[in-house]
Each structure stands twice: as C-alpha cells, then as structure tokens.
Design a protein around this motif. Sequence first.
Motif, PDB file in Angstrom:
ATOM      1  N   ASP A   1       9.339   8.988 -18.355  1.00  0.00           N
ATOM      2  CA  ASP A   1       8.934  10.329 -17.953  1.00  0.00           C
ATOM      3  C   ASP A   1       9.326  10.606 -16.503  1.00  0.00           C
ATOM      4  N   GLY A   2       9.056   9.637 -15.628  1.00  0.00           N
ATOM      5  CA  GLY A   2       9.460   9.797 -14.235  1.00  0.00           C
ATOM      6  C   GLY A   2       8.551  10.673 -13.407  1.00  0.00           C
ATOM      7  N   SER A   3       7.324  10.851 -13.839  1.00  0.00           N
ATOM      8  CA  SER A   3       6.439  11.807 -13.171  1.00  0.00           C
ATOM      9  C   SER A   3       5.794  11.278 -11.893  1.00  0.00           C
ATOM     10  N   ASP A   4       5.623   9.952 -11.770  1.00  0.00           N
ATOM     11  CA  ASP A   4       4.944   9.402 -10.602  1.00  0.00           C
ATOM     12  C   ASP A   4       5.385   7.956 -10.393  1.00  0.00           C
ATOM     13  N   PRO A   5       5.008   7.351  -9.257  1.00  0.00           N
ATOM     14  CA  PRO A   5       5.441   5.981  -8.976  1.00  0.00           C
ATOM     15  C   PRO A   5       5.034   4.977 -10.046  1.00  0.00           C
ATOM     16  N   SER A   6       3.819   5.095 -10.577  1.00  0.00           N
ATOM     17  CA  SER A   6       3.363   4.137 -11.577  1.00  0.00           C
ATOM     18  C   SER A   6       4.236   4.165 -12.822  1.00  0.00           C
TER      19      SER A   6
ATOM     20  N   ASN B   1       3.366  -1.479  -5.000  1.00  0.00           N
ATOM     21  CA  ASN B   1       4.642  -0.958  -5.510  1.00  0.00           C
ATOM     22  C   ASN B   1       4.861   0.507  -5.182  1.00  0.00           C
ATOM     23  N   ALA B   2       3.786   1.268  -4.993  1.00  0.00           N
ATOM     24  CA  ALA B   2       3.926   2.695  -4.708  1.00  0.00           C
ATOM     25  C   ALA B   2       4.572   2.951  -3.353  1.00  0.00           C
ATOM     26  N   ARG B   3       4.633   1.927  -2.504  1.00  0.00           N
ATOM     27  CA  ARG B   3       5.218   2.115  -1.182  1.00  0.00           C
ATOM     28  C   ARG B   3       6.723   2.369  -1.236  1.00  0.00           C
ATOM     29  N   TRP B   4       7.367   2.066  -2.354  1.00  0.00           N
ATOM     30  CA  TRP B   4       8.798   2.366  -2.501  1.00  0.00           C
ATOM     31  C   TRP B   4       9.048   3.855  -2.715  1.00  0.00           C
ATOM     32  N   PHE B   5       7.990   4.633  -2.927  1.00  0.00           N
ATOM     33  CA  PHE B   5       8.118   6.056  -3.259  1.00  0.00           C
ATOM     34  C   PHE B   5       7.422   6.881  -2.174  1.00  0.00           C
ATOM     35  N   PRO B   6       8.069   7.096  -1.029  1.00  0.00           N
ATOM     36  CA  PRO B   6       7.405   7.738   0.107  1.00  0.00           C
ATOM     37  C   PRO B   6       6.848   9.125  -0.201  1.00  0.00           C
ATOM     38  N   GLY B   7       7.496   9.867  -1.062  1.00  0.00           N
ATOM     39  CA  GLY B   7       7.034  11.213  -1.371  1.00  0.00           C
ATOM     40  C   GLY B   7       6.028  11.291  -2.493  1.00  0.00           C
ATOM     41  N   GLY B   8       5.702  10.132  -3.096  1.00  0.00           N
ATOM     42  CA  GLY B   8       4.739  10.137  -4.187  1.00  0.00           C
ATOM     43  C   GLY B   8       5.306  10.600  -5.510  1.00  0.00           C
ATOM     44  N   SER B   9       6.635  10.786  -5.587  1.00  0.00           N
ATOM     45  CA  SER B   9       7.260  11.173  -6.853  1.00  0.00           C
ATOM     46  C   SER B   9       7.606   9.924  -7.641  1.00  0.00           C
ATOM     47  N   GLY B  10       8.235  10.109  -8.802  1.00  0.00           N
ATOM     48  CA  GLY B  10       8.683   8.982  -9.598  1.00  0.00           C
ATOM     49  C   GLY B  10      10.134   8.637  -9.365  1.00  0.00           C
TER      50      GLY B  10
END
Length: 302
Positions: free
Chosen positions: A92-97, A205-214
């Motif tokens: 889906d690509g909606s968020d970092p998770s 792991n969410a730190r790889w996504f600075p903008g909070g997107s996927g």
Amino acid sequence: MSQSASAAPSPLLTPAALLAQLPQVRVIDIREGDASSSPYAAGHIPGAVWAPYSSWRGAADNPGKLRSVADYTALVRSLGLNAQTPVVLVADGSDPSDFGAPARVYWTLKWLGLGHLAILNGGMTAWARAGLPVTRQSVQAQPSDFTPHLDTAILASRTQVAQDLRQSQSTLLLDARPRAFYLGQVKAPAAAQPGTLPGALDFDNARWFPGGSGTLPDKAELERIAQSMPHAAGAQQTVSFCNTGHWAATNWFVLSELLHQPDVKLYPGSMVDWSRAGEPMTNVPSRIQQLWAQLQQTWRAH
C-alpha cells in the motif's frame, strides 16, 4: 514476460521507473484483503499477480515464524517465479510501518534464492499519486519449476543469536521497534513478556522516513540518517530484529540492500520467538509494573 537477468530492476524503484520496465518484470501485489473485495480486485498495476502479505507470514499467534521451505516453494511456483525472474513487490505504501511488508517479502525471496528483486517505493499510494494506469483484470501466472537455494548468510536463527550472546561480542543486535518496546514499557500481544535482547541497541525503523510517509528518501539522505545509528565496538555483523520480523525487515533492507553494509542478517521470529522460548532478556519490568501497564492499556481502551 521476459525473465532475463538483464531486466533485473534496482532494489528500490520509483513509479516512473517501474512503468518503464513493464511488462518485463513480474509485479507482485502483496496488499491484504478478501479475494473478491481486496485492494487488488479494486485496482492494481497492469500485469500484477496477487499474493497477500499474510501468505508469506506465519500463523496469527506467531507471524514472524518462517513457513516451511515446501510451503514457500509452492507459493513461489504458483506466482511463476524462478531464480532469474525480475520481481517488483508492491504494498500500500501509506506509512513507514507498511514498508515492512514488502521488505519482509523481499528478504524471504532473497533467502529462498531469487536474485533480482525490488520494491516499489511508496507502493500503490505513490503509483496512484503519479496518475499511472491501473486495471481490475486479474492475472494468473503460469506455474514455474522453481527450486530453492537458501541464502543462509542473511538469516539469524534463535540458536545463532543465543550462541552469539554466549560466545561473541562481534554482533550488533539492532532493535527496530519504537523505543517504548525496547524499554519494556509495552510488548507485542504474542510476546511472553516485554523487553529486548541482552546488549541490544535500538534504532526505530520509522527514522528512515523523515516525512512520515511510506516512501524512503534518496540514498544521500539515508546515508545521513545512518550516521545517527548506534554502533557496537568490535561488531562485525548486524542482526536486525523487532517483534515479528516486520519492522526489522525495513532496517535490514536499508542497511543491506541500499547502503550495502556487509553481514546484515534478519532474525525472523524476533522478540515473540525469543521471549516464548524463555531466553534471557533485558529491560524487563517487574511483574507489578507489567500488571499496572496492562491495567492502563485496558482503561485507555475504554
């Protein structure tokens, strides 16, 4: 569809780059849902086959556990894949998770011996944002005769992790979970108790996504983020883990496949597997603290 190695994509593709490679790559849509009402049925990338994330995971009570090699072989064959097939995974690509899903499937396919793998950066969210074509036409692949050749260099089993803890200080145990898990303040429902591996360091792991997107940023930004990672003196390899090998797969993918760090492994079962086996842990709160945390969670739920 051509399955030549020359069509092999890079590990992370933009929507435009994937579009340019259709139909020379096999697109696998791993979004969840019932067959008749899934996101895949509602619209997918032309030529994509459907293999939902749950079909790559263990049972609900231990989703990080690897399925049998025979089960994975049957699944890979049903998708028409062989070791040389260029494969692009789409979530889906909606968020970092959410990125953990294609990263875990990518790792699984690489472990099985497939050599030409990629992830659509940003998944269907990015594809739709780019205004690229979708179809509702379901695709059934011609089954292959795939034979697995396991890449054990990227797998860390519980036995191996336990042995490293007893005999060696050469492994960086990297906890990919949000810090509250690492500190033992919360736990996964399937875990026996909260806490982390002895000596582990944490890097959410969410730190790889600075903008909070996927969507992952470019390599230069990833390299900048990696500079803030913890380091273990003398470490010669990294074992990425989380609760069930989902978030950990993102850390593994970025470090191994994009930043090309050597000797990066994934512990698939992670803390659910480890805690259930009664292995030693740190950051484990007292029984009274655990009961109090459960009460607080119950109150918040109401």
